[in-house]
Motif scaffolding. Structure first.
Motif: not given
Length: 476
Positions: A403-423
């Motif tokens: 349910n975390g993905h539904h109630y929270v907007n993914g990794m939007a609060a993290q930096s682009e660098a962190e998001q890209n690293a996980f992706l």
């Protein structure tokens, strides 16, 4: 039992937190959640040959789940969770004797529970601290050996043994060697008590392009599994279940459901009244036939005192919040419960122990009566959701509440660098959409083959420099 698993010294433990804001309010039990900190543990371990590695873990600090005392505010709950994390850090750093990953857990478990009880903390709350640190230790161990979490568990690199008394009488090596994780798992979508079922239920849209109603969730993800929360108010529950069924029954493929009682019932008889009302409602016929199990319907204060064997509920019942001590499932089984939840916030070794019990008990009865379910505590994209997915997948659980993905907007609060690293590290698990990296769910399934990379299910690391120390500036 001989134990040739590697010995480790826990050299350093760093604790951090990060705020999480929900895009939709989530009501579970007695609380409506709109924001909440996420805790992170970062642990450095050393092998006896001098080699060192860091490992990490993360978990939301959900209020009114570990301790549902209504006299406590959400901030009080956050302070409790920070306290048990600090207590666990002090305990794990207090003994520099090399030990297996499991022995670090075992040597502190009983004393930590007792010290927590002296502060008025229940065992569920107490174990939140060691649960994070144990996962971080395992992550570091896997990185030192260059192996995946799955391979480490199958080879028992953690050194799980009967040094902790509750693990006695189990064929631990054989069980671990037989575990066979797969590459996909079904996502069981949670329908919270405030969630809109159709567009007509929406008073105001968030308008971020992501699904906001059950109809939109199904259109976007095509789930087959759902978790329905009930409130304990029979008339309101029957009406809401009818609305939900009117949507689910449109599906042209089978669907499956778990009913979450959220500790809203005082007795088996009260729950039986809900079951009878569902069975007496024609429009709920397909929904009831699709129910796989009922989760923790009776308040934890009485759940293990209530004997379910004298009440025909028509479906197996599991414990969740009542799974406070390591022997809770044994006691629950004696009261007629058939299952127990796996949650990383309760501890990975607890999940493994209960899975071993299911295996032994089912073998003794030549059946499949006892089982584990995979449940969510709004695990967030990144370490938390990855480590929880890897655990339930290792245990052979074929669907997991997400349910975390539904109630929270993914990794939007993290930096682009962190998001890209996980992706980049997990291109099967995540996707970029609506301006952020988020969990990818297609045809109701999560693809997670990339979790088999070295470490505990993560090929990327959170940006710890962007976090604050645990409790810093938070009134802790």
């Amino acid at each position: 039992m001989t134990n040739d698993a590697p010995r480790l010294i826990v050299e350093a433990i760093e604790l951090y937190e990060q705020p999480v804001r929900l895009r939709l309010p989530f009501r579970f039990g007695v609380v409506t959640l709109t924001e909440c900190p996420q805790a992170f543990a970062r642990v450095r371990v050393a092998r006896t040959d001098g080699r060192t590695a860091w490992g990490a873990a993360a978990e939301l600090m959900a209020p009114k789940w570990f301790d549902k005392n209504l006299d406590l505010s959400n901030e009080d709950n956050f302070r409790q969770l920070r306290t048990v994390l600090r207590m666990a850090r002090a305990a794990y750093l207090s003994d520099a004797t090399p030990a297996t990953a499991f022995d670090h857990f075992a040597r502190h478990h009983d004393a930590h529970e007792a010290a927590s009880a002296a502060r008025g903390f229940n065992p569920l709350l107490a174990n939140y601290g060691p649960a994070l640190i144990d996962r971080a230790v395992l992550d570091a161990l896997c990185r030192l050996d260059g192996v995946s979490f799955y391979a480490a568990m199958q080879a028992n690199l953690a050194g799980i043994s009967d040094v902790q008394r509750e693990f006695s009488g189990l064929d631990i090596p054989a069980f671990l060697q037989g575990l066979k994780p797969v590459e996909t798992i079904e996502a069981r979508h949670t329908i919270g008590l405030l969630d809109a079922i159709t567009a007509a239920d929406l008073q105001q849209r968030v308008g971020d392009g992501l699904p906001e109603t059950l109809e939109e969730v199904i259109a976007a993800y095509n789930h087959r599994w759902f978790k329905l929360k009930v409130s304990g108010k029979q008339n309101a529950d029957i009406e809401r279940l009818g609305t939900i069924a009117s949507v689910l029954d449109r599906l042209d493929h089978p669907y499956f459901v778990s009913l979450d009682g959220n500790e809203q019932y005082e007795s088996a008889e009260a729950l039986a009244e809900l079951v009878a009302a569902i069975q007496a409602t024609p429009q709920l016929a397909r929904l009831w036939s699709s129910v796989a199990f009922i989760e923790q319907p009776i308040t934890r204060r009485h759940a293990l005192e209530v004997d379910l064997r004298g009440t025909d509920l028509g479906k197996p019942v599991i414990i969740d919040e009542s799974d406070g001590v390591l022997d809770a499932f044994v006691e629950a089984r004696a009261r007629g419960y058939a299952g127990v939840s796996s949650k990383t916030c309760k501890g990975i070794y607890r999940s493994l122990l209960n899975a071993m019990r299911c295996s032994v008990w089912n073998r003794e009865q030549d059946g499949t009566h006892y089982f584990m379910s995979g449940e969510d505590l709004t695990t967030q994209a990144g370490l938390a959701v990855q480590q929880d997915l890897a655990l339930v997948n290792l245990l052979g659980i074929t669907h997991v509440e997400r349910n975390g993905h539904h109630y929270v907007n993914g990794m939007a609060a993290q930096s682009e660098a962190e998001q890209n690293a996980f992706l980049e590290a997990h291109p099967d698990l995540y996707e970029r959409s609506h301006g952020a990296v988020r969990l990818a769910i297609h045809a109701g399934r999560i693809h997670c083959a990339s979790l088999a990379s070295p470490g505990y299910a993560s090929g990327a690391e959170p940006d710890f420099a962007a976090m604050r120390a645990l409790g810093e500036g938070a009134g802790a």
